[in-house]
Design a protein around this motif. Structure first.
Motif, PDB file in Angstrom:
ATOM      1  N   LYS A 262     -14.503   3.314  -7.532  1.00 52.78           N
ATOM      2  CA  LYS A 262     -14.667   4.858  -7.557  1.00 52.78           C
ATOM      3  C   LYS A 262     -15.874   4.913  -6.866  1.00 52.78           C
ATOM      4  O   LYS A 262     -16.769   4.345  -6.851  1.00 52.78           O
TER       5      LYS A 262
ATOM      6  N   ASN B  25       6.373   4.274  -5.243  1.00 50.64           N
ATOM      7  CA  ASN B  25       5.341   3.451  -5.724  1.00 50.64           C
ATOM      8  C   ASN B  25       5.625   2.249  -6.259  1.00 50.64           C
ATOM      9  O   ASN B  25       5.024   1.224  -6.245  1.00 50.64           O
TER      10      ASN B  25
ATOM     11  N   ASN C   5       0.938  -1.306   0.021  1.00 52.31           N
ATOM     12  CA  ASN C   5       0.011  -0.068  -0.041  1.00 52.31           C
ATOM     13  C   ASN C   5       0.748   1.380   0.108  1.00 52.31           C
ATOM     14  O   ASN C   5       0.321   2.486  -0.413  1.00 52.31           O
TER      15      ASN C   5
ATOM     16  N   TYR D 273       2.923  10.788 -11.455  1.00 54.87           N
ATOM     17  CA  TYR D 273       2.107   9.824 -10.723  1.00 54.87           C
ATOM     18  C   TYR D 273       1.435   8.614 -11.587  1.00 54.87           C
ATOM     19  O   TYR D 273       1.597   7.560 -11.326  1.00 54.87           O
ATOM     20  N   THR D 274       0.894   9.250 -12.681  1.00 53.28           N
ATOM     21  CA  THR D 274       0.186   8.220 -13.465  1.00 53.28           C
ATOM     22  C   THR D 274       1.168   6.957 -14.278  1.00 53.28           C
ATOM     23  O   THR D 274       0.929   6.261 -14.242  1.00 53.28           O
TER      24      THR D 274
ATOM     25  N   ALA E 222      -7.404  -0.963  -7.418  1.00 58.90           N
ATOM     26  CA  ALA E 222      -7.222   0.459  -8.120  1.00 58.90           C
ATOM     27  C   ALA E 222      -8.314   1.377  -7.693  1.00 58.90           C
ATOM     28  O   ALA E 222      -9.384   1.622  -8.117  1.00 58.90           O
ATOM     29  N   PRO E 223      -8.104   2.255  -6.709  1.00 56.74           N
ATOM     30  CA  PRO E 223      -9.181   3.290  -6.342  1.00 56.74           C
ATOM     31  C   PRO E 223      -8.926   4.489  -7.102  1.00 56.74           C
ATOM     32  O   PRO E 223      -8.179   4.687  -7.555  1.00 56.74           O
TER      33      PRO E 223
ATOM     34  N   LYS F 178       1.766   4.924 -11.220  1.00 57.60           N
ATOM     35  CA  LYS F 178       0.682   3.819 -11.128  1.00 57.60           C
ATOM     36  C   LYS F 178       0.287   2.950 -12.426  1.00 57.60           C
ATOM     37  O   LYS F 178      -0.299   1.777 -12.082  1.00 57.60           O
TER      38      LYS F 178
ATOM     39  N   SER G 113      -4.192   2.440  -8.580  1.00 56.44           N
ATOM     40  CA  SER G 113      -4.912   3.731  -8.773  1.00 56.44           C
ATOM     41  C   SER G 113      -5.483   3.740 -10.330  1.00 56.44           C
ATOM     42  O   SER G 113      -5.162   3.092 -11.049  1.00 56.44           O
ATOM     43  N   THR G 114      -6.773   4.452 -10.406  1.00 56.34           N
ATOM     44  CA  THR G 114      -7.377   4.916 -11.509  1.00 56.34           C
ATOM     45  C   THR G 114      -6.199   5.579 -12.334  1.00 56.34           C
ATOM     46  O   THR G 114      -6.432   5.490 -13.595  1.00 56.34           O
TER      47      THR G 114
END
Length: 250
Positions: free
Chosen positions: A237, A108, A83, A149-150, A178-179, A153, A136-137
């Protein structure tokens, strides 16, 4: 008089000092797991471990020696929840703060690799294990100002897929949860360098963004499916969020 001889199952949760990690530790403890709460902030995880009857292990997932020390204290692991993570900044690619991007990738992505690699012997020792990677989305959608960040993830998503291929045939399941938009005390605040006004604006007008307990509930559900059932990925989501760029606000 009969006694319950079922051995206690052990779960390790990284980033357990706050937010989704702390909520996940509580959720897994409620399912009967002995939870090893791993994070950098010792006082916080000690309080959490005392609350849930678990164990606190101070661990920085970006440090090899720290991760090795964590693994040395966990001879058998039934559930690993990777996490630990986070985001900093909203810079465009052409203005990228590479130190910030490097920090996000190390935390990450490489942190996930360090912990998984170190705990694989303990996961194998259990004979029936589950790895849950918190993605994550952002690992599915691109958006302006989110490149660092994208990218990190997206890497978590691909790492989860790769692990599932490489561990095929072993009694280890691999899932990514993936929240989307989750309101926690720290995520947006850290991203905006402590600017509370900008952090609050992320959720302004959104009817019921997810909270940490919603994601923890999903992680706990994934980890407690029958051992032959692998939930490859679970995207969660709030109802108000249709996509990264489509969030209903009042």
């Amino acid at each position: 008089m009969s006694t319950d001889q079922t051995p206690t199952r052990t779960a390790v949760v990284t980033g357990a000092s706050s937010g989704i990690g702390a909520a996940t530790a509580r959720a897994l403890a409620a399912q009967g797991f002995h939870v090893v709460c791993a994070a950098r902030r010792t006082e916080r995880i000690e309080e959490l471990a005392a609350e849930i009857g678990g164990r606190a292990v101070t661990c920085d997932v970006t440090d090899d020696a720290s991760v090795a020390a964590l693994a040395a204290q966990v001879p058998t692991c039934h559930v690993l929840v990777n996490n630990a993570g986070g985001a900093v900044g909203t810079d465009r690619v052409d203005e990228a703060d590479l130190e910030g991007w490097r920090w996000m990738y190390d935390l990450n992505v490489l942190g996930l690799v360090r912990v998984t690699r170190a705990l694989l012997p303990a996961l194998r020792e259990s004979g029936d294990a589950t790895i849950v990677n918190v993605g994550s989305t952002a690992g599915r959608w691109a958006y302006e100002g989110g490149g660092g960040y994208t990218a990190a993830k997206h890497a978590v998503k691909v790492l989860s897929e790769t692990l599932r291929l490489e561990l095929n045939g072993e009694p280890i399941r691999v899932c990514e949860v993936a929240p989307g938009m989750v309101r926690t005390d720290e995520f947006a605040l850290v991203r905006f360098g402590g600017d509370q006004e900008r952090a609050d604006a992320v959720y302004a007008g959104v009817d019921q963004p997810l909270v940490a307990e919603d994601v923890a509930d999903a992680i706990s559900w994934v980890a407690t499916r029958p051992s032959h059932v692998d939930i490859d990925e679970l995207v969660i989501k709030p109802r108000a969020q249709a996509a990264a760029h489509k969030v209903h606000r009042t």
